[in-house]
Design a protein around this motif. Structure first.
Motif, mmCIF file in Angstrom:
data_model
loop_
_atom_site.group_PDB
_atom_site.id
_atom_site.type_symbol
_atom_site.label_atom_id
_atom_site.label_comp_id
_atom_site.label_asym_id
_atom_site.label_seq_id
_atom_site.Cartn_x
_atom_site.Cartn_y
_atom_site.Cartn_z
ATOM 1 N N PRO A 94 38.297 27.670 39.433
ATOM 2 C CA PRO A 94 39.397 28.146 40.286
ATOM 3 C C PRO A 94 40.743 28.183 39.575
ATOM 4 C CG PRO A 94 38.609 25.988 40.993
ATOM 5 C CD PRO A 94 37.616 26.513 40.027
ATOM 6 N N GLU A 95 40.989 27.233 38.668
ATOM 7 C CA GLU A 95 42.280 27.223 37.984
ATOM 8 C C GLU A 95 42.447 28.415 37.049
ATOM 9 O OE1 GLU A 95 39.765 24.073 35.665
ATOM 10 O OE2 GLU A 95 39.909 24.914 37.704
ATOM 11 N N TYR A 96 41.335 29.122 36.791
ATOM 12 C CA TYR A 96 41.434 30.351 35.995
ATOM 13 C C TYR A 96 41.621 31.562 36.903
ATOM 14 C CZ TYR A 96 40.188 34.450 33.330
ATOM 15 O OH TYR A 96 40.205 35.706 32.776
ATOM 16 N N TRP A 97 40.589 31.861 37.695
ATOM 17 C CA TRP A 97 40.624 33.144 38.393
ATOM 18 C C TRP A 97 41.641 33.171 39.525
ATOM 19 C CZ3 TRP A 97 39.440 34.854 43.364
ATOM 20 C CH2 TRP A 97 38.857 33.932 44.234
ATOM 21 N N MET A 98 41.907 32.040 40.169
ATOM 22 C CA MET A 98 42.844 32.030 41.289
ATOM 23 C C MET A 98 44.298 32.152 40.862
ATOM 24 S SD MET A 98 41.242 29.330 44.032
ATOM 25 C CE MET A 98 39.890 29.843 45.107
ATOM 26 N N GLU A 99 44.547 32.022 39.586
ATOM 27 C CA GLU A 99 45.899 32.189 39.071
ATOM 28 C C GLU A 99 46.208 33.651 38.723
ATOM 29 O OE1 GLU A 99 48.381 30.031 38.772
ATOM 30 O OE2 GLU A 99 47.233 28.375 39.634
ATOM 31 N N ILE A 100 45.215 34.508 38.833
ATOM 32 C CA ILE A 100 45.372 35.917 38.463
ATOM 33 C C ILE A 100 45.432 36.747 39.743
ATOM 34 C CG2 ILE A 100 44.396 37.852 37.176
ATOM 35 C CD1 ILE A 100 42.911 35.772 35.457
ATOM 36 N N ASP A 101 46.598 37.217 40.082
ATOM 37 C CA ASP A 101 46.768 37.947 41.345
ATOM 38 C C ASP A 101 45.883 39.184 41.415
ATOM 39 O OD1 ASP A 101 48.591 36.117 42.266
ATOM 40 O OD2 ASP A 101 50.367 37.291 41.709
ATOM 41 N N ASP A 102 45.658 39.856 40.282
ATOM 42 C CA ASP A 102 44.849 41.067 40.294
ATOM 43 C C ASP A 102 43.404 40.801 40.691
ATOM 44 O OD1 ASP A 102 46.901 42.765 39.669
ATOM 45 O OD2 ASP A 102 46.426 42.936 37.538
ATOM 46 N N MET A 103 42.941 39.576 40.571
ATOM 47 C CA MET A 103 41.579 39.254 40.988
ATOM 48 C C MET A 103 41.384 39.507 42.483
ATOM 49 S SD MET A 103 39.405 38.169 38.688
ATOM 50 C CE MET A 103 39.233 37.335 37.096
ATOM 51 N N TYR A 104 42.460 39.421 43.251
ATOM 52 C CA TYR A 104 42.387 39.600 44.700
ATOM 53 C C TYR A 104 42.568 41.059 45.127
ATOM 54 C CZ TYR A 104 42.840 34.515 44.966
ATOM 55 O OH TYR A 104 42.641 33.151 44.824
ATOM 56 N N ASP A 105 42.874 41.910 44.175
ATOM 57 C CA ASP A 105 43.168 43.310 44.481
ATOM 58 C C ASP A 105 41.901 44.154 44.366
ATOM 59 O OD1 ASP A 105 44.030 46.189 43.658
ATOM 60 O OD2 ASP A 105 45.860 45.292 44.470
ATOM 61 N N ARG A 106 41.615 44.950 45.388
ATOM 62 C CA ARG A 106 40.368 45.718 45.417
ATOM 63 C C ARG A 106 40.258 46.744 44.302
ATOM 64 N NH1 ARG A 106 40.376 50.702 47.649
ATOM 65 N NH2 ARG A 106 38.220 50.414 48.329
ATOM 66 N N ASN A 107 41.383 47.108 43.697
ATOM 67 C CA ASN A 107 41.362 48.046 42.578
ATOM 68 C C ASN A 107 41.710 47.393 41.249
ATOM 69 O OD1 ASN A 107 40.774 50.464 44.136
ATOM 70 N ND2 ASN A 107 42.852 50.332 44.938
ATOM 71 N N ASN A 108 42.707 46.550 41.256
ATOM 72 C CA ASN A 108 43.225 46.018 39.992
ATOM 73 C C ASN A 108 42.352 44.943 39.353
ATOM 74 O OD1 ASN A 108 45.392 47.740 40.089
ATOM 75 N ND2 ASN A 108 46.789 46.249 40.990
ATOM 76 N N TRP A 109 41.362 44.406 40.081
ATOM 77 C CA TRP A 109 40.454 43.445 39.450
ATOM 78 C C TRP A 109 39.796 44.057 38.216
ATOM 79 C CZ3 TRP A 109 35.298 44.236 38.561
ATOM 80 C CH2 TRP A 109 34.698 45.304 39.248
ATOM 81 N N LYS A 110 39.636 45.375 38.237
ATOM 82 C CA LYS A 110 39.001 46.060 37.106
ATOM 83 C C LYS A 110 39.854 46.015 35.845
ATOM 84 C CE LYS A 110 36.537 49.493 39.942
ATOM 85 N NZ LYS A 110 36.351 50.934 40.196
ATOM 86 N N ASN A 111 41.143 45.747 36.010
ATOM 87 C CA ASN A 111 42.052 45.736 34.858
ATOM 88 C C ASN A 111 42.219 44.352 34.246
ATOM 89 O OD1 ASN A 111 42.572 48.507 35.262
ATOM 90 N ND2 ASN A 111 44.134 48.030 36.792
ATOM 91 N N THR A 112 41.585 43.336 34.821
ATOM 92 C CA THR A 112 41.752 41.989 34.287
ATOM 93 C C THR A 112 41.038 41.860 32.939
ATOM 94 O OG1 THR A 112 39.808 41.200 35.492
ATOM 95 C CG2 THR A 112 41.956 40.976 36.582
ATOM 96 N N GLU A 113 41.576 40.990 32.114
ATOM 97 C CA GLU A 113 41.049 40.836 30.751
ATOM 98 C C GLU A 113 39.581 40.415 30.745
ATOM 99 O OE1 GLU A 113 42.048 38.313 26.644
ATOM 100 O OE2 GLU A 113 43.325 38.118 28.431
ATOM 101 N N ILE A 114 39.205 39.501 31.637
ATOM 102 C CA ILE A 114 37.852 38.986 31.634
ATOM 103 C C ILE A 114 36.839 40.064 31.990
ATOM 104 C CG2 ILE A 114 37.940 38.183 34.048
ATOM 105 C CD1 ILE A 114 36.167 36.381 31.144
ATOM 106 N N TYR A 115 37.170 40.923 32.950
ATOM 107 C CA TYR A 115 36.222 41.957 33.350
ATOM 108 C C TYR A 115 36.234 43.150 32.400
ATOM 109 C CZ TYR A 115 35.129 39.412 37.596
ATOM 110 O OH TYR A 115 34.690 38.448 38.470
ATOM 111 N N ARG A 116 37.276 43.279 31.622
ATOM 112 C CA ARG A 116 37.336 44.320 30.600
ATOM 113 C C ARG A 116 36.648 43.883 29.304
ATOM 114 N NH1 ARG A 116 38.155 49.610 31.817
ATOM 115 N NH2 ARG A 116 39.618 49.788 33.555
#
Length: 243
Positions: A94-116
């Protein structure tokens, strides 16, 4: 229309099959499925644990399933930045993914470093979304922005279609993220569906010709309770409440 997602039974991942417990879960599930007299079509993952789970229900109702390759588990491995684990693209701390606001976005999660970090992941996500949309279109539901348009005057039976998927936790959440407009990262990390659990979505068509999916049930395990079979914790990181 109605979509029923069923996760495979307690898994033997090494052999891509079921444990003895998983077999018992699948048998209890089959008793439940045998009472569903309104199934239109059944679809299944190609992986062994899903195929074996489905086999008991298919035998009980004397039906066959259509297998699609894209219904396999959403296993596009990434390196967990906290633990170093190389594996499924969820179960992050949680201390990783919950700190990334884009993880909660239905579109911008695709732009996160981990998923790229895995170049196959986003194309695979898009393939799953196209796959479920292709199936829905066969029943008269065509994607329009974030909902579906339909015309049932000539095919009213399709409006009442019930389709069943035997698949996996990850790919189920991918499909649900697309149908419901939710970031898959939120579903991956904040929801749990136990082995052989039943998840039900249905269209609300309050305005003729326009349909949106809504969840009726998430991860129901009534058949396990009725059969005195404990709920499996496979994929869960706390104690399972035995309902």
């Amino acid at each position: 229309m109605r979509i029923i997602f069923i996760r495979h039974g307690d898994p033997d991942y090494i052999n891509d099959s079921l444990t003895e417990k998983g077999v018992q879960e699948a048998r209890l599930l089959a008793k439940r499925v045998s009472k569903w007299d309104n199934i239109t079509d059944i679809y299944c993952s190609p992986l062994g644990r899903a195929q074996k789970t489905a086999s008991y229900s298919l035998e009980a109702i004397k039906r066959e399933a259509v297998t699609y390759e894209w219904l396999k588990e959403f296993f596009y491995p990434v390196d967990d930045p906290t633990t170093g684990r190389h594996g499924v693209p969820w179960d992050f701390m949680p201390e990783y993914w919950m700190e990334i606001d884009d993880m909660y976005d239905r579109n911008n999660w695709k732009n996160t470093e981990i998923y790229r970090s895995n170049p196959e992941l986003i194309p695979a996500y898009n393939e799953v979304c196209s796959g479920i949309d292709g199936i829905l279109e066969k029943y008269g539901y065509k994607r329009h922005h974030n909902y579906y348009v339909t015309e049932h005057k000539e095919t009213p039976d399709k409006q009442d279609a019930t389709i069943v998927f035997f698949c996996h936790l990850g790919v189920t959440f991918v499909m649900m993220s697309h149908l419901l407009g939710i970031s898959p990262a939120v579903l991956f990390h904040s929801f749990y569906v136990a082995p052989t659990s039943v998840t039900i979505l249905a269209t609300e068509e309050r305005i003729p010709g326009k349909a949106a999916f809504r969840t009726q049930v998430l991860g129901d395990t009534t058949h396990l309770h009725d059969g005195d079979e404990p709920i499996s914790a496979a994929g869960y990181f706390t104690d399972v409440f035995q309902m």
